[in-house]
Scaffold this active site. Sequence first.
Site, PDB file in Angstrom:
ATOM      1  N   ASP A  76       0.817  -1.207   0.000  1.00  0.00           N
ATOM      2  CA  ASP A  76       0.000   0.000   0.000  1.00  0.00           C
ATOM      3  C   ASP A  76       0.853   1.260   0.000  1.00  0.00           C
ATOM      4  OD1 ASP A  76      -2.001   1.863   0.354  1.00  0.00           O
ATOM      5  OD2 ASP A  76      -2.271   1.436   2.478  1.00  0.00           O
ATOM      6  N   ASP A 262      -2.333   5.891  -5.049  1.00  0.00           N
ATOM      7  CA  ASP A 262      -2.492   4.975  -3.917  1.00  0.00           C
ATOM      8  C   ASP A 262      -2.787   3.564  -4.388  1.00  0.00           C
ATOM      9  OD1 ASP A 262      -2.985   3.757  -1.515  1.00  0.00           O
ATOM     10  OD2 ASP A 262      -4.883   4.776  -1.138  1.00  0.00           O
TER      11      ASP A 262
END
Length: 396
Positions: A76, A262
């Site tokens: 992430d 992201d």
Amino acid sequence: MQFLYFILPAVFASISIDLDTHFKSNEEHWEHFQKVRAKNLLEAGTSSMLKNGDDTIYYGVISIGTPAKKFTCQYDTGSTTLWVVKKGCEDCHKCDQTYDPTKSSTFKDLDATMDIEYGIGSTSGEMVSDVVGIGDSTVLNATQYAFLMATKETNDTGFAPDGLIGFAFDDLGQGYPSLMTVLQTQKKITSRTFAFFLNYEGSSPQSNLMVEGYDLAKYSNQTAFIYVDLVAKNPPDFWEISFTQTLFGTTILDIAITGIIDTGTSFIYAPLKDVTAISAFLTSSKTFGCKQDGEGLIFCDKISSELPSIYFQAAGITLELAPHDYMYKVKGKYLLIIFPQEDDYWLLGDSFIRRYYINFDMDNQRLGFALSNAKMDDDSGVYLSLIGLGLAFLSF
């Protein structure tokens, strides 16, 4: 920022150029240099494959402890902290592997707790440290790396991996440095750079993450990245860049807005006014066969050739999001996967990242973009519940 994936290097190579080669122009010389540099970087870095879960999550393997135990984690770029589920946790999601501190001779209790809030859900637990390795490599690992041993999760929306490892900047780590920083401090890497290639499920080549290296020849048709500086912050936090403007076709949506890249977010989130404008356009003509359902979702019968692209204009580059990038096939229809949010920025998740091969450069605080070779099959799309949104689809 919601949740993602993976991995590494350890050997360093110098760049060599054949000085006997003659070039007709500076441009030709530069192109040759970039090809040679890319080749050396590929040889220097260690490439790791990522697993794709329904085009909504990308994850891979890490190892923790002595002896090392393997865990499947989402990688992430929207968060910093590594967490895995503690053995015996009753308030955590069901996963294949849990962390048992009594089984590792290098475990240390840091006598601290942490609570992490994500775009969807939260994770909390005890801060500990241990040996953490990325991927299947036994070379690239951090000794006594601080991470969260999860003892509670909330608002689980189908998250399946054993945990998550963050690749954002140190400022989001609540006082604990990122894995990339620790690896650099421990001289396991010389620069905090990594490149993500995300492909569609079942497509070739397989999704990949490479630390301190990249392979433009395999994952893009470009010979060099085009770099964009991050929004200036001291200290930096997210992978956030400024757009001079965003457009839907020729219609201006925003002036001077930012976007966060992201990998831990499945889809795309935009300011409410932008989503409203796009939705109104789609439903304004029978040509597109688009309708809004009772939940406010936009479904279309097809992806029309007349649908416009979305353009993000930054310094020296225009990033395009084509209709097949912002619409997904669901039960024979196409869903608009740009969703409204209250914040005044674009959150660009996996649906955007698949469009580009992206080089994340922490040390120079910039992002490099090259058009991706990711390929979508005619039948690609999300057929199951959208894990990244926690939404269940009703019958049409």
